[in-house]
Design a protein around this motif. Structure first.
Motif, short mmCIF file in Angstrom:
data_model
loop_
_atom_site.label_atom_id
_atom_site.label_comp_id
_atom_site.label_asym_id
_atom_site.label_seq_id
_atom_site.Cartn_x
_atom_site.Cartn_y
_atom_site.Cartn_z
N SER A 28 -7.27 0.16 -17.03
CA SER A 28 -6.97 -1.40 -16.88
C SER A 28 -5.57 -1.33 -16.28
N ILE A 37 3.35 -7.47 -13.85
CA ILE A 37 1.85 -7.22 -14.49
C ILE A 37 1.88 -6.75 -15.95
N ARG A 60 -3.51 -1.77 -8.71
CA ARG A 60 -3.84 -1.78 -7.37
C ARG A 60 -3.94 -3.31 -6.90
N THR A 61 -4.10 -4.19 -7.95
CA THR A 61 -4.44 -5.62 -7.52
C THR A 61 -3.24 -6.30 -6.92
N THR A 62 -1.88 -5.76 -7.11
CA THR A 62 -0.82 -6.17 -6.84
C THR A 62 -0.70 -5.81 -5.23
N GLY A 63 -1.56 -5.01 -4.71
CA GLY A 63 -1.25 -4.72 -3.35
C GLY A 63 -0.36 -3.89 -3.04
N ALA A 86 -5.83 -0.38 -12.53
CA ALA A 86 -6.39 -1.36 -11.99
C ALA A 86 -5.50 -2.48 -11.45
N ALA A 87 -4.76 -2.98 -12.59
CA ALA A 87 -3.83 -4.04 -12.47
C ALA A 87 -2.53 -3.64 -11.19
N GLU A 134 0.78 -1.39 -0.08
CA GLU A 134 0.01 0.12 0.00
C GLU A 134 0.73 1.27 0.06
#
Length: 389
Positions: free
Chosen positions: A79, A155, A85-88, A82-83, A63
């Motif tokens: 996209s 990613i 963010r999905t990594t954390g 968003a990718a 984060e």
């Protein structure tokens, strides 16, 4: 004839030895119970170490604060974000409108990463021109960004799997249809000296200033020289300032010595203003002197003063971002770290030496350090007056 001294029979043998051992043992427990500061230090320092190392320390921070300059509003931009963010690893908090605003956020330390997406990114991608994204990383602490950068590179191949369909499906093959250019600012090669050596200045100054001043009043009381000071026509504040002033000069000498060694031995640059660095380091020294002086008015002996100093020094070194990434700690540990002077000083010294930050970029850590110094000085004066009474 000289009489021969003999011990009573009761002092010999294993039973008598056991009794003597028990007597000394009970005596030490009674003395330890009376010395409550030592007892508390023995218990709580180990407990604090366990909690900090078990819960607060994390070498894989997640984060991380991220700012975005999105000049393209295509589906590919959405996209990609968003990718991320999905990594954390990325917490996208800021949307900026210009490159200068993005640079200011990186320079001030408000964000760890900056992402710049060009205006024709989507159009070039569809045409197969392999456009580039710019990702700026604040690499002053390499350990805080290395895993995030690795996740970002991971990613690249799958960020647009759902978007590249139909006529553009062929672009989904390897290599990725776009390029991620990572710019590691302020420490591009990941040299640990550039991160550790400036932090050592805060660590060394904290340790020495705390311990030396923590012993000042306690030593005077133990040596019975405090009465002589009290008999003189001098005010408590004047006594305190007079006892602190020599240590300010000692801290200044240590500061010059460390900066010289950092430049000559470790090739650590001083990109920003040397005068600003010296002034803010002096403020940091005064803050630690005030804390140490407060400990000297509370402690009953020099051992207790040293114990209090280490009890304060331990969280400073563990929760300030010196040994472990600050952003990797849980929220409660970061809240504690924000109350410690070394946390803000590390941001100041790394910002000036490595980034070339000026006072406008360091307004928050400078304000926090100044507030801490004022509070610490007020507490020290109040405690010293109570001690004299």
């Amino acid at each position: 004839m000289t009489p021969v001294l003999t011990y009573p029979r009761t002092t010999r043998g294993p039973v008598a030895a056991w009794r003597r051992f028990v007597a000394v043992l009970v005596k030490e427990f009674i003395q330890l119970r009376r010395d409550r500061v030592t007892l508390i230090s023995m218990i709580f320092i180990s407990l604090v170490q366990l909690l900090l190392f078990g819960y607060a320390i994390n070498t894989d921070p997640k984060e991380l604060r991220t700012a975005v300059l999105a000049q393209d509003e295509s589906v590919f931009t959405r996209s990609f974000l968003a990718a991320m963010r999905t990594t954390g690893y990325f917490d996208i908090r800021e949307r900026v409108a210009s490159e200068s605003e993005l640079d200011d956020l990186i320079l001030s330390g408000a964000v760890q990463f900056g992402v710049q997406i060009p205006s024709d990114f989507g159009r070039q991608l569809v045409r197969g021109e392999r456009p580039a994204l710019l990702v700026i990383a604040d690499a002053t602490d390499p350990s805080a960004t290395v895993n995030a950068v690795g996740a970002l590179e991971g990613i690249a191949a799958r960020a647009f799997e759902r978007d590249l369909i139909g006529p553009t499906a062929a672009l989904a093959s390897t290599p990725p249809p776009y390029e991620i250019r990572i710019h590691r600012r302020y420490n591009p090669v990941g040299d640990t000296h550039l991160n550790i050596v400036p932090g050592l200045m805060g660590t060394i100054l904290s340790m020495t200033m705390l311990i030396f001043t923590a012993l000042s009043v306690t030593r005077e009381i133990e040596r019975s020289t405090m009465e002589s000071l009290l008999a003189m026509p001098i005010r408590p504040v004047e006594i305190m300032l007079g006892k602190i002033a020599p240590y300010v000069l000692v801290g200044a000498f240590q500061m010059v010595l460390i900066l010289s060694a950092a430049w000559l031995l470790f090739d650590v640059p001083i990109v920003g203003s040397l005068a600003l660095l010296l002034a803010l380091t002096t403020l940091f020294v005064i803050a630690n002197l005030a804390v140490g002086y407060t400990f000297s008015t509370v402690a009953e002996n020099q051992l207790q003063a040293v114990q209090m100093s280490f009890f304060f020094f331990l969280p400073n070194i563990l929760l300030s971002g010196f040994m472990f990434p600050f952003n990797g700690m849980p929220d409660w540990a970061q809240w504690i770290g924000e109350t410690l002077p070394m946390t803000h000083y590390l941001r100041i010294v790394r910002g000036i030496m490595l980034k070339g930050a000026d006072l406008s970029h360091l307004a928050i850590p400078v304000g926090a350090l100044g507030l801490f110094t004022l509070v610490a000085m007020a507490v020290a004066v109040n405690r010293f007056r109570q001690t004299l009474d």
